[in-house]
Design an enzyme around this catalytic site. Structure first.
Site, short mmCIF file in Angstrom:
data_model
loop_
_atom_site.label_atom_id
_atom_site.label_comp_id
_atom_site.label_asym_id
_atom_site.label_seq_id
_atom_site.Cartn_x
_atom_site.Cartn_y
_atom_site.Cartn_z
N ASP A 1 13.00 -26.13 42.39
CA ASP A 1 12.34 -27.14 41.57
C ASP A 1 10.87 -26.80 41.39
O ASP A 1 10.33 -26.89 40.29
CB ASP A 1 12.43 -28.52 42.25
CG ASP A 1 13.87 -29.02 42.34
OD1 ASP A 1 14.68 -28.58 41.51
OD2 ASP A 1 14.15 -29.82 43.23
N GLY B 1 40.52 -21.28 44.78
CA GLY B 1 41.85 -21.29 44.17
C GLY B 1 41.93 -20.62 42.82
O GLY B 1 42.81 -20.93 42.03
N PRO C 1 34.22 -18.29 46.37
CA PRO C 1 35.44 -17.76 46.97
C PRO C 1 36.29 -18.88 47.57
O PRO C 1 35.76 -19.86 48.09
CB PRO C 1 34.94 -16.84 48.08
CG PRO C 1 33.51 -16.61 47.80
CD PRO C 1 33.02 -17.73 46.97
N GLU D 1 18.46 -35.59 45.56
CA GLU D 1 19.11 -35.71 44.26
C GLU D 1 18.89 -37.10 43.66
O GLU D 1 18.69 -37.24 42.45
CB GLU D 1 20.61 -35.41 44.37
CG GLU D 1 20.94 -33.98 44.83
CD GLU D 1 20.32 -32.91 43.96
OE1 GLU D 1 20.06 -33.16 42.76
OE2 GLU D 1 20.06 -31.80 44.48
#
Ligand code: ADP
Ligand code: MG
Ligand code: ZN
Length: 657
Positions: A528, A231, A228, A452
């Site tokens: 994971d 745009g 949400p 990451e």
């Protein structure tokens, strides 16, 4: 420039011409009809048929005593009487009279007898005659008239409403005339990929010949997917504005009504209007409200599901029903693509999908630049710094941030909006967002960055796993806080056991990095772990790759129908079940150890890369390559990948249990 969503409300429904004129034409006569009926019923137009004259009681008595009265009907409040024929003079039009009864006169009956007047009492009060009957007739006519009126109105709805739906079926689609959305592409910032994809749509709407000349079919439907406030609605309006075509918009929830069939008629109507106005854009916001998978679990909740199904079917029908190149392009938006009915995403429907994601740092700066011209900025405001301080903010959050800062400045009667106002506004917005758990604290961001980076580093050492294209710590979609994108170099149809081991190690690498650096783990790795365990179990039970258990399939292939019901496992002895569990665990454990070892051997690179990622938020392949090339594979990695055997000196591995 922020685009005020509310101005869409200015555009009223467009009542059909014929409908309006009909009401104008017949409205007056209908009113008169109704008024007449009312008058009659209230007795204000009495005795239309009887034509009696009101006379004083005394005159009545005189006429009785003069033997002029032939017959009288005596009610409680009224007396009606008729004169003898001989008694009437030529000038009288009628022999019937009426007078108000005088209850005090108790001798009346006696007098009537004396003068031989035929008389009778009356139960119903008086007039009973023609007036009542006429009233009924008028009532009947009125009902009839009303009925016809309704039918005509329905017909005026353009057959679209159908006689059963009357006016409820009229589409509430709002029409913007040419270019009136007023939104240009420049008003949307930070979503360059989505804009690039939509550029083609604009091009098509502007010069469709270019495409049709070559026989190319243009896609009918484009689905904007994203969280949400990123745009999506704005983009759709910008496409219409940029292509200078009318923009029809409707929210998915507006299709769903209490009455079954209304939504479907609305869809029909919308497309009818669109066809009349082609080329144009039809925008369906919140498509998930309408396009939820049919036959989903909640079908027992009742009627509303029926309605949604009918509406959805109608939409699918309409989408199939028009030719691809007549210039209608459907754009739909959703933040829950996973619940959409698969039929909606079939070729020829919403087959193009455009992801509108939360902006990265550069995107956030661009969005701020779109919104700040509306406020008076102080010189000390640094948009770069603001962009850095607002990870996870969506476009709407940023627009809100600028407004909050301006409000704060106004409250203190400042002349300009200062950096301090922005800083305070950020805190306010974050406090609001925290509840929605989308914005990360600094500590969380750091954890995600190492997590990451761990995936990326281990991934770079596993042969066949592909090239690490991108790592990002911009929260994405609903669940993921960051992601690592690793694309295979070629299409793969067969996967060797070494690769499966490697993949499991990559999956566990995120968590391993957290363990190594922070000495503790977070919930961020649950997905994971789930995937790694699943894969290890398939390794053992489906692919038969475990040395101990051999090539035996322990899982039965399941039919689609039964999927999820009961255990898929073949009946096995308790010992075998235990062996399976052990093998799965050994597999996952081994991968975990190997991931830890790889990261431990390359701690320096891990720390450096994570630090850069923290600052940049997104690292692309180019920037990563330099770091990844320095990675040293630990001793025994190849051996483990091939056979699953870990190096002898296990105590070299960081111990983790
Ligand atoms: P969505 O439909 O994805 O939920 P909207 O398009 O309704 O989000 O965005 C709401 C408001 O947030 C817009 O009107 C605009 O002011 C601002 N906004 C959102 N994304 C952007 C963007 N990429 N660039 C500029 N403004 C944006
Ligand atoms: Mg929206
Ligand atoms: Zn992960």
């Amino acid at each position: 420039m922020p685009v005020d969503n509310n101005n869409s409300n200015d555009n009223t429904n467009k009542p059909s011409e014929s409908q309006r004129s009909w009401v104008q034409k017949y409205g007056k006569s209908l009113f008169l009809l109704a008024a007449t009926v009312l008058l009659i019923n209230f007795g204000l137009l009495p005795n239309l048929g009887a034509n009696r004259r009101q006379v004083p009681y005394s005159q009545f008595l005189e006429q009785v005593q003069a033997d002029k009265v032939e017959q009288a009907t005596i009610g409680r409040e009224q007396i009606r009487y008729q004169l003898k024929e001989s008694a009437t003079s030529e000038s009288e039009e009628s022999r019937s009279f009426e007078t108000i009864a005088v209850p005090q006169d108790q001798k009346l009956v006696e007098i009537l007898r004396q003068h031989n007047v035929e008389f009778t009492g009356s139960l119903a009060e008086t007039d009973g005659g023609g007036g009542g009957f006429l009233g009924w007739l008028f009532m009947l006519l009125l009902f009839f008239g009303f009925w016809i009126w309704l039918l005509r109105r329905a017909a005026a709805g353009g057959g679209a409403g159908g006689p059963a739906a009357f006016n409820v079926g009229k589409s509430k689609a709002r029409i913007y005339s040419e270019g009136k959305t007023g939104v240009k592409f420049d008003d949307v910032a930070g979503v360059d990929e989505a804009k690039a994809e939509l550029q083609e749509v604009i091009d098509f709407l502007k010069n469709s010949q270019k495409y049709t000349r070559l026989g190319a079919k243009f896609p009918k439907g484009i689905l904007l997917i994203g969280p949400p406030g990123t745009g999506k609605t704005l983009l759709a309006r910008a496409v219409a504005g940029q292509a200078n075509v009318p923009f029809f918009s409707l929210s998915g929830s507006e299709f769903i009504e209490l009455f079954v069939g209304v939504g479907a008629s609305r869809v029909r109507d919308l497309f009818k209007q669109a066809k009349e106005n082609a080329p144009c854009i039809v925008f369906i916001d919140e498509l998930d409200a309408l396009g939820k998978s049919r036959g989903g679990g909640n079908s027992m909740i009742g009627g509303t599901n029926d309605e949604r199904e009918q509406t959805l079917n109608q939409l699918l029908n309409e989408m199939d029903g028009f030719e691809p190149n007549i210039g209608i392009i459907l754009i739909a938006a959703t933040n829950r693509p996973e619940v959409l009915d698969p039929a909606l995403q079939r070729p020829g429907r919403f087959d193009r999908q455009v992801v509108v994601d939360r902006p990265d740092k550069i995107g956030r700066k661009a969005i701020l630049e779109v919104h700040v011209p509306n406020v008076k900025l102080a010189d000390d405001v640094d948009l770069d710094k603001l962009a850095i301080r607002t990870p996870g903010f969506s476009g709407a959050d940023l627009a809100n941030l600028v407004n909050e800062a301006a409000l704060l400045a106004a409250r203190q009667d400042q002349d300009t909006v200062t950096m301090a106002d922005f800083n305070e506004a950020i805190e306010r917005v974050i406090a609001g967002l925290k509840k929605k758990s989308r914005v990360l604290t600094d500590a969380e961001k750091k954890t995600v960055a190492y997590h990451e980076t761990g995936h990326a580093l281990v991934g770079s050492l596993i042969p066949g796993a592909g090239i690490v294209e991108k790592i990002s710590i911009v929260p994405r979609g609903v669940g993921a806080l960051g992601y690592t994108l690793q694309l295979p170099e070629e299409d793969r149809f067969l996967v060797g056991e070494d690769e499966i081991r490697g993949r499991i190690a990559i999956m566990l690498a995120g968590r391993s990095a957290e363990e190594l650096i922070f000495g503790k783990v977070s919930t961020g790795a649950s997905d994971d772990i789930q995937k790694a365990t699943d894969m290890a179990e398939r390794f053992v039970t489906i692919y038969g790759m475990s040395d101990k258990l051999g090539p035996i399939a322990f899982d039965k292939p399941q039919s689609q129908f039964l999927a999820g019901m009961g255990s898929p496992r073949r009946s096995v002895s308790p010992q075998v079940a235990e062996a399976i569990d052990q093998e799965v665990k050994a597999m996952v454990d081994g991968a975990h150890q190997m991931a830890l070892k790889i990261l431990d051997d390359n701690r320096e690179i891990l720390a450096q890369t994570a630090q850069v990622l923290l600052e940049e938020e997104v690292l692309e392949a180019q920037a990563l390559l330099e770091k990844l090339e320095q990675m040293q594979p630990p001793k025994g990695l190849d051996e483990w990948l091939r056979t699953g055997t870990l190096p002898e000196n296990r105590d070299l591995l960081p111990s983790m249990n």
